[in-house]
Design a protein around this motif. Sequence first.
Motif, PDB file in Angstrom:
ATOM      1  N   PRO A 142     -93.276  57.886   8.481  1.00 42.01           N
ATOM      2  CA  PRO A 142     -92.253  58.729   7.866  1.00 42.01           C
ATOM      3  C   PRO A 142     -92.034  58.376   6.394  1.00 42.01           C
ATOM      4  O   PRO A 142     -92.174  57.221   5.986  1.00 42.01           O
ATOM      5  N   GLY A 143     -91.679  59.397   5.612  1.00 44.13           N
ATOM      6  CA  GLY A 143     -91.549  59.210   4.181  1.00 44.13           C
ATOM      7  C   GLY A 143     -90.118  59.223   3.681  1.00 44.13           C
ATOM      8  O   GLY A 143     -89.157  59.370   4.439  1.00 44.13           O
ATOM      9  N   LYS A 144     -90.014  59.073   2.370  1.00 45.55           N
ATOM     10  CA  LYS A 144     -88.719  59.037   1.707  1.00 45.55           C
ATOM     11  C   LYS A 144     -88.076  60.424   1.668  1.00 45.55           C
ATOM     12  O   LYS A 144     -88.724  61.445   1.914  1.00 45.55           O
ATOM     13  N   GLU A 145     -86.828  60.444   1.306  1.00 46.85           N
ATOM     14  CA  GLU A 145     -86.114  61.700   1.100  1.00 46.85           C
ATOM     15  C   GLU A 145     -86.875  62.516   0.047  1.00 46.85           C
ATOM     16  O   GLU A 145     -87.335  61.977  -0.959  1.00 46.85           O
ATOM     17  N   PRO A 146     -87.063  63.822   0.281  1.00 49.11           N
ATOM     18  CA  PRO A 146     -87.951  64.617  -0.580  1.00 49.11           C
ATOM     19  C   PRO A 146     -87.662  64.525  -2.072  1.00 49.11           C
ATOM     20  O   PRO A 146     -88.597  64.569  -2.880  1.00 49.11           O
ATOM     21  N   SER A 147     -86.427  64.393  -2.478  1.00 45.65           N
ATOM     22  CA  SER A 147     -86.119  64.340  -3.910  1.00 45.65           C
ATOM     23  C   SER A 147     -86.608  63.053  -4.558  1.00 45.65           C
ATOM     24  O   SER A 147     -86.674  62.965  -5.796  1.00 45.65           O
ATOM     25  N   LEU A 148     -86.976  62.036  -3.729  1.00 45.04           N
ATOM     26  CA  LEU A 148     -87.445  60.753  -4.252  1.00 45.04           C
ATOM     27  C   LEU A 148     -88.970  60.648  -4.267  1.00 45.04           C
ATOM     28  O   LEU A 148     -89.514  59.647  -4.728  1.00 45.04           O
ATOM     29  N   VAL A 149     -89.652  61.669  -3.759  1.00 44.39           N
ATOM     30  CA  VAL A 149     -91.107  61.642  -3.669  1.00 44.39           C
ATOM     31  C   VAL A 149     -91.711  61.787  -5.062  1.00 44.39           C
ATOM     32  O   VAL A 149     -91.310  62.656  -5.849  1.00 44.39           O
ATOM     33  N   VAL A 150     -92.688  60.914  -5.375  1.00 41.03           N
ATOM     34  CA  VAL A 150     -93.315  60.927  -6.700  1.00 41.03           C
ATOM     35  C   VAL A 150     -94.813  61.226  -6.643  1.00 41.03           C
ATOM     36  O   VAL A 150     -95.463  61.328  -7.677  1.00 41.03           O
ATOM     37  N   GLY A 151     -95.374  61.318  -5.441  1.00 40.41           N
ATOM     38  CA  GLY A 151     -96.760  61.707  -5.321  1.00 40.41           C
ATOM     39  C   GLY A 151     -97.759  60.583  -5.213  1.00 40.41           C
ATOM     40  O   GLY A 151     -98.965  60.795  -5.383  1.00 40.41           O
ATOM     41  N   ASP A 152     -97.304  59.366  -4.893  1.00 45.76           N
ATOM     42  CA  ASP A 152     -98.244  58.270  -4.673  1.00 45.76           C
ATOM     43  C   ASP A 152     -97.921  57.574  -3.355  1.00 45.76           C
ATOM     44  O   ASP A 152     -97.054  58.030  -2.596  1.00 45.76           O
ATOM     45  N   ALA A 153     -98.613  56.467  -3.082  1.00 46.19           N
ATOM     46  CA  ALA A 153     -98.472  55.797  -1.785  1.00 46.19           C
ATOM     47  C   ALA A 153     -97.048  55.330  -1.516  1.00 46.19           C
ATOM     48  O   ALA A 153     -96.633  55.238  -0.356  1.00 46.19           O
ATOM     49  N   SER A 154     -96.297  55.069  -2.569  1.00 48.67           N
ATOM     50  CA  SER A 154     -94.929  54.575  -2.375  1.00 48.67           C
ATOM     51  C   SER A 154     -94.015  55.612  -1.721  1.00 48.67           C
ATOM     52  O   SER A 154     -92.924  55.270  -1.259  1.00 48.67           O
ATOM     53  N   ASP A 155     -94.443  56.875  -1.671  1.00 44.35           N
ATOM     54  CA  ASP A 155     -93.637  57.906  -1.004  1.00 44.35           C
ATOM     55  C   ASP A 155     -93.389  57.563   0.458  1.00 44.35           C
ATOM     56  O   ASP A 155     -92.436  58.062   1.070  1.00 44.35           O
ATOM     57  N   ASN A 156     -94.270  56.739   1.035  1.00 48.03           N
ATOM     58  CA  ASN A 156     -94.146  56.371   2.451  1.00 48.03           C
ATOM     59  C   ASN A 156     -93.658  54.929   2.647  1.00 48.03           C
ATOM     60  O   ASN A 156     -93.720  54.417   3.757  1.00 48.03           O
ATOM     61  N   TYR A 157     -93.189  54.296   1.586  1.00 46.86           N
ATOM     62  CA  TYR A 157     -92.672  52.940   1.713  1.00 46.86           C
ATOM     63  C   TYR A 157     -91.182  53.018   2.011  1.00 46.86           C
ATOM     64  O   TYR A 157     -90.390  53.503   1.197  1.00 46.86           O
ATOM     65  N   LEU A 158     -90.814  52.528   3.176  1.00 44.32           N
ATOM     66  CA  LEU A 158     -89.419  52.525   3.594  1.00 44.32           C
ATOM     67  C   LEU A 158     -89.006  51.100   3.964  1.00 44.32           C
ATOM     68  O   LEU A 158     -89.811  50.345   4.511  1.00 44.32           O
ATOM     69  N   PRO A 159     -87.765  50.736   3.698  1.00 43.30           N
ATOM     70  CA  PRO A 159     -87.281  49.449   4.206  1.00 43.30           C
ATOM     71  C   PRO A 159     -87.052  49.550   5.712  1.00 43.30           C
ATOM     72  O   PRO A 159     -86.458  50.528   6.194  1.00 43.30           O
ATOM     73  N   TYR A 160     -87.550  48.581   6.454  1.00 38.14           N
ATOM     74  CA  TYR A 160     -87.333  48.587   7.893  1.00 38.14           C
ATOM     75  C   TYR A 160     -87.337  47.161   8.425  1.00 38.14           C
ATOM     76  O   TYR A 160     -87.744  46.227   7.732  1.00 38.14           O
ATOM     77  N   THR A 161     -86.890  47.036   9.654  1.00 38.71           N
ATOM     78  CA  THR A 161     -86.810  45.723  10.287  1.00 38.71           C
ATOM     79  C   THR A 161     -87.827  45.621  11.405  1.00 38.71           C
ATOM     80  O   THR A 161     -87.962  46.537  12.219  1.00 38.71           O
TER      81      THR A 161
END
Length: 231
Positions: free
Chosen positions: A111-130
């Motif tokens: 799962p990815g970030k909130e759409p307004s935070l998407v920038v078009g690279d791999a970090s779009d799918n980096y989420l903090p999780y436990t």
Amino acid sequence: MSRALVVRGGWDGHRPVEATDLFLPFLEANGFDVRVEESTAVYADADEMAATDLILQSVTMSTIERDELQGLIAAVRAGTGFAGWHGGIADSFRNSSDYLQLVGGQFATHPGKEPSLVVGDASDNYLPYTVEITELGRAHEITAGIDDFALETEQYWVLHDDLIDVLATTTHPVRLWHPWHRPITSPVVWTRLWGEGRVFVATPGHSPEVLRDENVRTIVERGLLWASRTA
């Protein structure tokens, strides 16, 4: 001396060469004679596979020939250990249901970030999780002594069966921009007994930086030793 076979390739975004190179000194320090292959063709070599105690695979997506897959499955059933992380083992050979059955879990999405935070690279799918260690995991040699820990990287959503022993999990929460309606828990670390062989999977490992995390690296190193042939 035990023999380890490192098989790497597939999608280069997971940096299979750099990632597996991180663990070569560890394997050698623990008494393994290490052979590195850039192709799955070696899986069709029955003599080589019979002499191999541990396979570390890092091959994301890609395809595998029928005789190669049959060789891999036969080797694991006969006692060769099979281990890896992230897409290198849990998202390999998507067109092979027999491979999926061997591993017991398959990447579905991250799962990815909130759409307004998407920038078009791999970090779009980096989420903090436990990563949460299960009750089984707290007693298992791979994860014993490791507390729940946080990561910020791809959080794998995994489709899996009930024959895996889950040592750690993560939960995908409900977010407004995602279509699911209740939290979903996925395995993060699991083991599987297959014939005489052992299978170890850890889903963190998108990049070498994630693999250098103290908790992730410890789990992978212990998992490699656990999976190696026991008889």
